[in-house]
Design a protein around this motif. Structure first.
Motif, PDB file in Angstrom:
ATOM      1  N   MET A 113       0.834  -1.202   0.000  1.00  0.00           N
ATOM      2  CA  MET A 113       0.000   0.000   0.000  1.00  0.00           C
ATOM      3  C   MET A 113       0.872   1.257   0.000  1.00  0.00           C
ATOM      4  O   MET A 113       1.977   1.254   0.531  1.00  0.00           O
ATOM      5  CB  MET A 113      -0.895   0.026   1.239  1.00  0.00           C
ATOM      6  N   ARG A 114       0.330   2.309  -0.565  1.00  0.00           N
ATOM      7  CA  ARG A 114       0.974   3.616  -0.518  1.00  0.00           C
ATOM      8  C   ARG A 114       0.337   4.385   0.646  1.00  0.00           C
ATOM      9  O   ARG A 114      -0.882   4.544   0.697  1.00  0.00           O
ATOM     10  CB  ARG A 114       0.757   4.342  -1.833  1.00  0.00           C
ATOM     11  N   ILE A 115       1.168   4.850   1.584  1.00  0.00           N
ATOM     12  CA  ILE A 115       0.674   5.348   2.871  1.00  0.00           C
ATOM     13  C   ILE A 115       1.116   6.782   3.122  1.00  0.00           C
ATOM     14  O   ILE A 115       2.279   7.133   2.888  1.00  0.00           O
ATOM     15  CB  ILE A 115       1.171   4.455   4.024  1.00  0.00           C
ATOM     16  N   VAL A 116       0.205   7.590   3.624  1.00  0.00           N
ATOM     17  CA  VAL A 116       0.546   8.847   4.286  1.00  0.00           C
ATOM     18  C   VAL A 116       0.431   8.584   5.776  1.00  0.00           C
ATOM     19  O   VAL A 116      -0.606   8.104   6.250  1.00  0.00           O
ATOM     20  CB  VAL A 116      -0.376  10.006   3.861  1.00  0.00           C
ATOM     21  N   PHE A 117       1.506   8.877   6.498  1.00  0.00           N
ATOM     22  CA  PHE A 117       1.556   8.598   7.938  1.00  0.00           C
ATOM     23  C   PHE A 117       1.527   9.901   8.710  1.00  0.00           C
ATOM     24  O   PHE A 117       2.209  10.872   8.363  1.00  0.00           O
ATOM     25  CB  PHE A 117       2.834   7.834   8.283  1.00  0.00           C
ATOM     26  N   MET A 118       0.735   9.928   9.784  1.00  0.00           N
ATOM     27  CA  MET A 118       0.640  11.109  10.642  1.00  0.00           C
ATOM     28  C   MET A 118       0.914  10.700  12.083  1.00  0.00           C
ATOM     29  O   MET A 118       0.237   9.816  12.613  1.00  0.00           O
ATOM     30  CB  MET A 118      -0.748  11.743  10.542  1.00  0.00           C
ATOM     31  N   GLY A 119       1.888  11.332  12.715  1.00  0.00           N
ATOM     32  CA  GLY A 119       2.215  11.012  14.100  1.00  0.00           C
ATOM     33  C   GLY A 119       3.244  11.984  14.633  1.00  0.00           C
ATOM     34  O   GLY A 119       3.889  12.702  13.866  1.00  0.00           O
ATOM     35  N   THR A 120       3.409  11.994  15.952  1.00  0.00           N
ATOM     36  CA  THR A 120       4.346  12.943  16.554  1.00  0.00           C
ATOM     37  C   THR A 120       5.260  12.324  17.609  1.00  0.00           C
ATOM     38  O   THR A 120       6.472  12.417  17.490  1.00  0.00           O
ATOM     39  CB  THR A 120       3.581  14.147  17.142  1.00  0.00           C
ATOM     40  N   PRO A 121       4.750  11.680  18.676  1.00  0.00           N
ATOM     41  CA  PRO A 121       5.619  11.273  19.785  1.00  0.00           C
ATOM     42  C   PRO A 121       6.289   9.921  19.576  1.00  0.00           C
ATOM     43  O   PRO A 121       6.089   9.243  18.555  1.00  0.00           O
ATOM     44  CB  PRO A 121       4.641  11.216  20.966  1.00  0.00           C
ATOM     45  N   ASP A 122       7.065   9.522  20.572  1.00  0.00           N
ATOM     46  CA  ASP A 122       7.743   8.218  20.547  1.00  0.00           C
ATOM     47  C   ASP A 122       6.769   7.074  20.308  1.00  0.00           C
ATOM     48  O   ASP A 122       7.118   6.072  19.664  1.00  0.00           O
ATOM     49  CB  ASP A 122       8.479   7.982  21.876  1.00  0.00           C
ATOM     50  N   PHE A 123       5.557   7.192  20.850  1.00  0.00           N
ATOM     51  CA  PHE A 123       4.558   6.135  20.726  1.00  0.00           C
ATOM     52  C   PHE A 123       4.285   5.786  19.261  1.00  0.00           C
ATOM     53  O   PHE A 123       3.930   4.642  18.941  1.00  0.00           O
ATOM     54  CB  PHE A 123       3.263   6.582  21.413  1.00  0.00           C
ATOM     55  N   ALA A 182       7.088   1.248   7.101  1.00  0.00           N
ATOM     56  CA  ALA A 182       8.085   1.557   6.074  1.00  0.00           C
ATOM     57  C   ALA A 182       8.823   0.305   5.598  1.00  0.00           C
ATOM     58  O   ALA A 182       9.317   0.274   4.467  1.00  0.00           O
ATOM     59  CB  ALA A 182       9.080   2.585   6.612  1.00  0.00           C
ATOM     60  N   GLN A 183       8.872  -0.732   6.422  1.00  0.00           N
ATOM     61  CA  GLN A 183       9.504  -1.992   6.017  1.00  0.00           C
ATOM     62  C   GLN A 183       8.646  -2.768   5.026  1.00  0.00           C
ATOM     63  O   GLN A 183       9.163  -3.464   4.149  1.00  0.00           O
ATOM     64  CB  GLN A 183       9.755  -2.877   7.239  1.00  0.00           C
ATOM     65  N   LYS A 184       7.321  -2.660   5.185  1.00  0.00           N
ATOM     66  CA  LYS A 184       6.398  -3.516   4.429  1.00  0.00           C
ATOM     67  C   LYS A 184       5.631  -2.783   3.329  1.00  0.00           C
ATOM     68  O   LYS A 184       5.086  -3.421   2.426  1.00  0.00           O
ATOM     69  CB  LYS A 184       5.397  -4.159   5.389  1.00  0.00           C
ATOM     70  N   HIS A 185       5.557  -1.474   3.416  1.00  0.00           N
ATOM     71  CA  HIS A 185       4.758  -0.693   2.469  1.00  0.00           C
ATOM     72  C   HIS A 185       5.544   0.527   2.010  1.00  0.00           C
ATOM     73  O   HIS A 185       6.670   0.771   2.453  1.00  0.00           O
ATOM     74  CB  HIS A 185       3.442  -0.254   3.126  1.00  0.00           C
ATOM     75  N   GLU A 186       4.927   1.319   1.155  1.00  0.00           N
ATOM     76  CA  GLU A 186       5.537   2.558   0.672  1.00  0.00           C
ATOM     77  C   GLU A 186       4.935   3.734   1.437  1.00  0.00           C
ATOM     78  O   GLU A 186       3.783   4.113   1.200  1.00  0.00           O
ATOM     79  CB  GLU A 186       5.302   2.739  -0.829  1.00  0.00           C
ATOM     80  N   ARG A 225      -0.902  10.726  -3.064  1.00  0.00           N
ATOM     81  CA  ARG A 225      -1.748   9.642  -3.592  1.00  0.00           C
ATOM     82  C   ARG A 225      -1.820   8.434  -2.653  1.00  0.00           C
ATOM     83  O   ARG A 225      -1.528   7.300  -3.032  1.00  0.00           O
ATOM     84  CB  ARG A 225      -1.246   9.204  -4.970  1.00  0.00           C
ATOM     85  N   PRO A 226      -2.247   8.662  -1.418  1.00  0.00           N
ATOM     86  CA  PRO A 226      -2.280   7.526  -0.481  1.00  0.00           C
ATOM     87  C   PRO A 226      -3.407   6.545  -0.778  1.00  0.00           C
ATOM     88  O   PRO A 226      -4.513   6.944  -1.152  1.00  0.00           O
ATOM     89  CB  PRO A 226      -2.515   8.212   0.866  1.00  0.00           C
ATOM     90  N   ASP A 227      -3.105   5.261  -0.600  1.00  0.00           N
ATOM     91  CA  ASP A 227      -4.163   4.252  -0.573  1.00  0.00           C
ATOM     92  C   ASP A 227      -4.863   4.278   0.783  1.00  0.00           C
ATOM     93  O   ASP A 227      -6.039   3.944   0.892  1.00  0.00           O
ATOM     94  CB  ASP A 227      -3.571   2.861  -0.802  1.00  0.00           C
ATOM     95  N   ILE A 228      -4.098   4.654   1.808  1.00  0.00           N
ATOM     96  CA  ILE A 228      -4.623   4.712   3.172  1.00  0.00           C
ATOM     97  C   ILE A 228      -3.830   5.752   3.946  1.00  0.00           C
ATOM     98  O   ILE A 228      -2.654   6.004   3.649  1.00  0.00           O
ATOM     99  CB  ILE A 228      -4.533   3.332   3.861  1.00  0.00           C
ATOM    100  N   ILE A 229      -4.474   6.371   4.912  1.00  0.00           N
ATOM    101  CA  ILE A 229      -3.807   7.308   5.821  1.00  0.00           C
ATOM    102  C   ILE A 229      -3.782   6.669   7.200  1.00  0.00           C
ATOM    103  O   ILE A 229      -4.824   6.275   7.730  1.00  0.00           O
ATOM    104  CB  ILE A 229      -4.534   8.659   5.861  1.00  0.00           C
ATOM    105  N   CYS A 230      -2.577   6.544   7.778  1.00  0.00           N
ATOM    106  CA  CYS A 230      -2.403   5.921   9.090  1.00  0.00           C
ATOM    107  C   CYS A 230      -2.022   6.994  10.097  1.00  0.00           C
ATOM    108  O   CYS A 230      -1.061   7.751   9.877  1.00  0.00           O
ATOM    109  CB  CYS A 230      -1.330   4.847   9.038  1.00  0.00           C
ATOM    110  N   LEU A 279     -10.326  10.963   1.753  1.00  0.00           N
ATOM    111  CA  LEU A 279      -9.442  11.086   0.595  1.00  0.00           C
ATOM    112  C   LEU A 279      -8.949   9.749   0.068  1.00  0.00           C
ATOM    113  O   LEU A 279      -9.001   9.484  -1.136  1.00  0.00           O
ATOM    114  CB  LEU A 279      -8.235  11.970   0.972  1.00  0.00           C
ATOM    115  N   ALA A 280      -8.456   8.898   0.941  1.00  0.00           N
ATOM    116  CA  ALA A 280      -7.808   7.650   0.508  1.00  0.00           C
ATOM    117  C   ALA A 280      -8.835   6.532   0.313  1.00  0.00           C
ATOM    118  O   ALA A 280      -9.823   6.462   1.044  1.00  0.00           O
ATOM    119  CB  ALA A 280      -6.764   7.224   1.538  1.00  0.00           C
ATOM    120  N   PRO A 281      -8.612   5.657  -0.654  1.00  0.00           N
ATOM    121  CA  PRO A 281      -9.562   4.560  -0.911  1.00  0.00           C
ATOM    122  C   PRO A 281      -9.860   3.696   0.313  1.00  0.00           C
ATOM    123  O   PRO A 281     -10.996   3.263   0.518  1.00  0.00           O
ATOM    124  CB  PRO A 281      -8.854   3.743  -2.006  1.00  0.00           C
ATOM    125  N   TYR A 282      -8.845   3.444   1.144  1.00  0.00           N
ATOM    126  CA  TYR A 282      -9.050   2.635   2.350  1.00  0.00           C
ATOM    127  C   TYR A 282      -9.332   3.491   3.592  1.00  0.00           C
ATOM    128  O   TYR A 282      -9.428   2.959   4.694  1.00  0.00           O
ATOM    129  CB  TYR A 282      -7.818   1.759   2.613  1.00  0.00           C
TER     130      TYR A 282
END
Length: 304
Positions: free
Chosen positions: A1-11, A20-24, A76-81, A96-99
């Motif tokens: 999957m093509r991913i847009v990732f949103m996050g901030t802290p260590d968690f 990033a190991q398994k997807h784009e 062009r994300p397939d999913i946003i995590c 926005l994203a199909p998934y």
């Protein structure tokens, strides 16, 4: 999957690294550099540092402006995590994203919706704490979930639980994406009658109180963070309690027992043993070292 990732802290970092190991992962959004520790320097978020290490494009933002939305759309994300991003997402992003948009939430939903789910679970003495992989919707943490996993609370503190749950959340997020791609994902609606809320912890809630039970005070210590530390006044001196445990020592409510290698505070029903402390204006130390200056038959402690 093509991913847009949103996050901030260590968690959020284990989720980003595993995805990033398994997807784009084509784009990472995170909160801007901020004063994050005791110093006064601006520091990048842990997610920004991880994304740079992985060679992923980073966009820093506090909100979704038109320009930010265009950048997300161009990825062009397939999913946003989303994992602890710290920003509300408008419908145009959610749709926005199909998934769609999925989130790693630090509780077993519908329990503990809100900003401080892990701390609330610790303060309440839940037997287990966990994570949920859920769809993001406009109502806070109200979306359907597809996966959950948990660990035993035991005597773990918040820092230990956050480390453990961040890794667990990353594994469950990856598994959820696999299920989505395979078409086998199953979503569960939350039972609104079982909802509990986890608002941000107020510093006043973390004060140790002699008239409360020993268990309640120990849970405050376990739930303590830099933003909301567990504190008390011992012999008139303010102190942050970093680590404590229940004790069988006989100490009256409000009294202090300082022995050669141990320091005890009397609560309403039993005593707690302080293990690590940070007295105001001093460095962090073993409580036994601090106890040397507290010996006496009339030493007391109180709420700060």
């Amino acid at each position: 999957m093509r991913i847009v990732f949103m996050g901030t802290p260590d968690f959020a970092v284990p989720s980003l690294r595993l995805l990033a190991q398994k997807h784009e992962v084509s784009l990472v959004l995170t909160r801007p550099d901020a004063v994050r520790s005791r110093g006064k320097k601006l520091e990048p978020s842990p997610v920004k540092l991880a994304a740079q290490d992985l060679g992923i494009e980073v966009l820093e933002t506090k909100r979704i402006t038109d320009e930010v939305f265009e950048r997300i759309e161009a990825a062009r994300p397939d999913i946003i995590c989303v994992v602890a991003f710290g920003c509300l997402l408008p419908d145009r992003v959610l749709n926005l994203a199909p998934y769609g948009c999925v989130n790693v939430h630090g509780s077993l939903l519908p329990a503990w919706r809100g900003a401080a789910p892990i701390q609330r679970a610790v303060l309440e003495g839940d037997e287990r704490v966990g994570i949920s992989i859920m769809r993001l919707v406009q109502e806070m943490d109200a979306g359907d979930y597809c996966r959950q996993a948990s660990v035993e609370l035991g005597e773990k503190n918040c820092a230990q639980l956050m480390d453990e749950l961040s890794e667990l959340g990353a594994q469950e997020l990856l598994a959820a994406l696999d299920d989505m791609e395979a078409g086998t994902v199953e979503w569960t609606s939350q039972d609104e009658s079982l909802v509990t809320f986890a608002p941000k912890i107020d510093k006043a809630e973390m004060r140790l109180v002699p008239s409360d039970s020993a268990a309640v005070n120990v849970r405050r210590v376990c739930a303590s963070t830099d933003a909301a530390p567990a504190r008390a006044s011992v012999a008139g001196r303010g102190v942050r309690v970093l680590e404590a445990r229940l004790s069988s020592a006989k100490v009256a409510q409000g009294a202090v027992l300082a022995e050669k290698n141990a320091l005890f505070l009397g609560c309403s029903d039993a005593a707690i043993e302080l293990l690590r402390v940070k007295p105001d204006g001093k460095r962090e130390m073993d409580a036994s070292a601090w106890a040397a200056g507290l010996r006496g038959s009339d030493v007391t402690w109180s709420e700060v």
